[in-house]
Design an enzyme around this catalytic site. Structure first.
Site, PDB file in Angstrom:
ATOM      1  N   GLU A 190      -8.842   0.380  -2.666  1.00 57.60           N
ATOM      2  CA  GLU A 190      -9.849   0.463  -1.387  1.00 57.60           C
ATOM      3  C   GLU A 190     -10.627   1.563  -1.627  1.00 57.60           C
ATOM      4  OE1 GLU A 190      -6.875   0.877   1.887  1.00 57.60           O
ATOM      5  OE2 GLU A 190      -6.312  -1.301   1.654  1.00 57.60           O
ATOM      6  N   HIS A 210      -3.887  -4.528   8.036  1.00 57.25           N
ATOM      7  CA  HIS A 210      -4.002  -3.327   8.849  1.00 57.25           C
ATOM      8  C   HIS A 210      -3.094  -3.902  10.210  1.00 57.25           C
ATOM      9  CE1 HIS A 210      -5.351   0.010  10.791  1.00 57.25           C
ATOM     10  NE2 HIS A 210      -6.017   0.454   9.629  1.00 57.25           N
ATOM     11  N   ARG A 252      -7.244  12.725   1.049  1.00 63.70           N
ATOM     12  CA  ARG A 252      -6.180  13.263   1.945  1.00 63.70           C
ATOM     13  C   ARG A 252      -4.926  12.672   1.385  1.00 63.70           C
ATOM     14  NH1 ARG A 252      -7.177   9.990   7.554  1.00 63.70           N
ATOM     15  NH2 ARG A 252      -9.106  11.080   7.241  1.00 63.70           N
ATOM     16  N   GLU A 264     -10.767  -9.824   3.311  1.00 59.07           N
ATOM     17  CA  GLU A 264      -9.868  -9.253   3.791  1.00 59.07           C
ATOM     18  C   GLU A 264     -10.092  -9.161   5.097  1.00 59.07           C
ATOM     19  OE1 GLU A 264      -7.384  -5.938   2.092  1.00 59.07           O
ATOM     20  OE2 GLU A 264      -6.363  -5.538   3.744  1.00 59.07           O
ATOM     21  N   HIS A 277       0.942   5.999   2.042  1.00 55.92           N
ATOM     22  CA  HIS A 277       1.669   7.154   2.796  1.00 55.92           C
ATOM     23  C   HIS A 277       2.794   7.990   1.781  1.00 55.92           C
ATOM     24  CE1 HIS A 277      -0.329   5.957   6.324  1.00 55.92           C
ATOM     25  NE2 HIS A 277       0.726   5.399   7.074  1.00 55.92           N
ATOM     26  N   ASN A 321       0.990  -1.149  -0.062  1.00 57.06           N
ATOM     27  CA  ASN A 321      -0.024   0.097   0.005  1.00 57.06           C
ATOM     28  C   ASN A 321       0.842   1.389  -0.115  1.00 57.06           C
ATOM     29  OD1 ASN A 321      -1.525   2.364   0.981  1.00 57.06           O
ATOM     30  ND2 ASN A 321      -3.038   1.048   1.878  1.00 57.06           N
ATOM     31  N   HIS A 366      -5.749   3.504  -1.473  1.00 55.88           N
ATOM     32  CA  HIS A 366      -7.073   3.855  -0.673  1.00 55.88           C
ATOM     33  C   HIS A 366      -7.311   5.271  -1.338  1.00 55.88           C
ATOM     34  CE1 HIS A 366      -9.737   4.178   3.176  1.00 55.88           C
ATOM     35  NE2 HIS A 366     -10.422   4.481   2.165  1.00 55.88           N
ATOM     36  N   ARG A 418      -9.550   8.117  -0.735  1.00 54.67           N
ATOM     37  CA  ARG A 418     -10.463   8.257   0.241  1.00 54.67           C
ATOM     38  C   ARG A 418     -11.378   9.476  -0.300  1.00 54.67           C
ATOM     39  NH1 ARG A 418      -8.963   6.633   5.821  1.00 54.67           N
ATOM     40  NH2 ARG A 418     -10.623   7.884   6.335  1.00 54.67           N
ATOM     41  N   THR A 444      -8.043   3.553   8.541  1.00 55.81           N
ATOM     42  CA  THR A 444      -9.360   2.793   8.763  1.00 55.81           C
ATOM     43  C   THR A 444      -9.479   2.102   9.943  1.00 55.81           C
ATOM     44  OG1 THR A 444      -8.990   2.439   6.221  1.00 55.81           O
ATOM     45  CG2 THR A 444     -10.687   0.880   7.445  1.00 55.81           C
TER      46      THR A 444
HETATM   47  N1  PXP Z   1      -5.803  -3.205   4.391  1.00 60.46           N
HETATM   48  C1  PXP Z   1      -6.843  -2.151   4.239  1.00 60.46           C
HETATM   49  C2  PXP Z   1      -8.210  -2.554   3.928  1.00 60.46           C
HETATM   50  C3  PXP Z   1      -6.581  -1.002   4.854  1.00 60.46           C
HETATM   51  O1  PXP Z   1      -7.399   0.139   4.970  1.00 60.46           O
HETATM   52  C4  PXP Z   1      -5.085  -0.665   5.107  1.00 60.46           C
HETATM   53  C5  PXP Z   1      -4.920   0.836   5.832  1.00 60.46           C
HETATM   54  O2  PXP Z   1      -5.305   1.551   4.564  1.00 60.46           O
HETATM   55  C6  PXP Z   1      -4.283  -1.616   4.990  1.00 60.46           C
HETATM   56  C7  PXP Z   1      -4.610  -2.838   4.722  1.00 60.46           C
HETATM   57  C8  PXP Z   1      -3.009  -1.348   5.383  1.00 60.46           C
HETATM   58  O3  PXP Z   1      -2.623  -0.886   6.645  1.00 60.46           O
HETATM   59  P1  PXP Z   1      -1.408  -0.758   7.257  1.00 60.46           P
HETATM   60  O4  PXP Z   1      -0.860   0.566   6.662  1.00 60.46           O
HETATM   61  O5  PXP Z   1      -1.660  -0.414   8.730  1.00 60.46           O
HETATM   62  O6  PXP Z   1      -0.375  -1.719   6.797  1.00 60.46           O
END
Ligand code: PXP
Length: 242
Positions: free
Chosen positions: A73, A194, A52, A154, A13, A10, A46, A48, A104
């Protein structure tokens, strides 16, 4: 690492840093390419409602450049469904979203929102998109996910990752194990994510039927210090140790 366990990186960030200064860098599209080169099996973003971090343009460019599957996402809103049907990510993961949250915060309540989710899932499926539901490891949520026609669940690993006491941790791991087992029996593909980091990822990678992990914060945080390719490779190594 169980054979076939895939890593979705992901890159949200990376866009968070860019948006913090309103610059054009760092670019999540470039980050996605580097993650792919380092062995990522999937790129996850994601989009949003408040934009953001990831912007619409990022999604458009990622759709054109990412070679591995692209996982979007998003909240189950009419606007997001329109965007998904237009951009055709390989997978859409439906997540709950509230403007106040930092990230999330819980799984999507697919039991409580079944009526609203049914047409959203149907529209995405009709567009040829794989549908994943981000849910808590709870039997009723897993059962409803299958009934609603999702391809994948998931499982939200946040509660497990936050548990400090050994007993609580083991109990939450057990919830995840049971949910993975149930999902498999209902012919759902099993993913998780997550809060996963280089240490706790191993217990989750070992769970039965686990096919995919989506990880963002830990990888991008390490990338700031050691570079993204190394951070991705080290996560793949950590998964392999499981
Ligand atoms: N999976 C989902 C569905 C999420 O919403 C997120 C956070 O955006 C992640 C995975 C990744 O989480 P983390 O950034 O804590 O690894």
């Amino acid at each position: 690492m169980p054979a076939g366990l895939q890593l979705g990186v992901n890159v949200d960030h990376v866009a968070t840093i860019r948006q913090a200064r309103g610059t054009r860098f760092p670019d999540p599209v470039l980050a996605a390419s580097l993650a792919e080169l380092a062995g990522a099996d999937q790129i996850t973003v994601h989009l949003r409602e408040d934009r953001r971090h990831i912007q619409d343009r990022d999604l458009e460019l990622l759709r054109q450049t990412v070679q591995v599957p692209l996982n979007l996402e998003m909240a189950a809103t009419a606007e997001m469904v329109r965007i998904a049907v237009r951009e055709r990510p390989d997978t859409v993961t439906l997540v709950p979203e509230s403007r106040e949250e930092r990230t999330t915060e819980g799984g999507l309540d697919v039991v409580g929102h079944a009526a609203a989710l049914r047409p959203v899932i149907a529209a995405l499926r009709d567009a040829g998109i794989v549908v994943s539901l981000f849910i808590d490891p709870d039997a009723a949520q897993v059962a409803m996910s299958a009934e609603l026609g999702a391809h994948t669940v998931e499982l939200h690993t946040g509660d497990y990752c936050e548990a400090r006491a050994a007993l609580l941790r083991e109990q939450r791991l057990e919830y995840l194990r049971a949910a993975a087992q149930q999902a498999h029996e209902l012919s759902l593909r099993v993913a998780a994510g997550h809060g996963l980091d280089y240490k706790n990822v191993q217990d989750i990678a070992r769970l039965p039927f686990m096919a995919e992990l989506n990880i963002g914060h830990a990888i991008v945080a390490r990338a700031v210090l050691v570079g993204l390719e190394r951070a991705v490779r080290e996560m793949i190594d950590a998964m392999r140790l499981a």
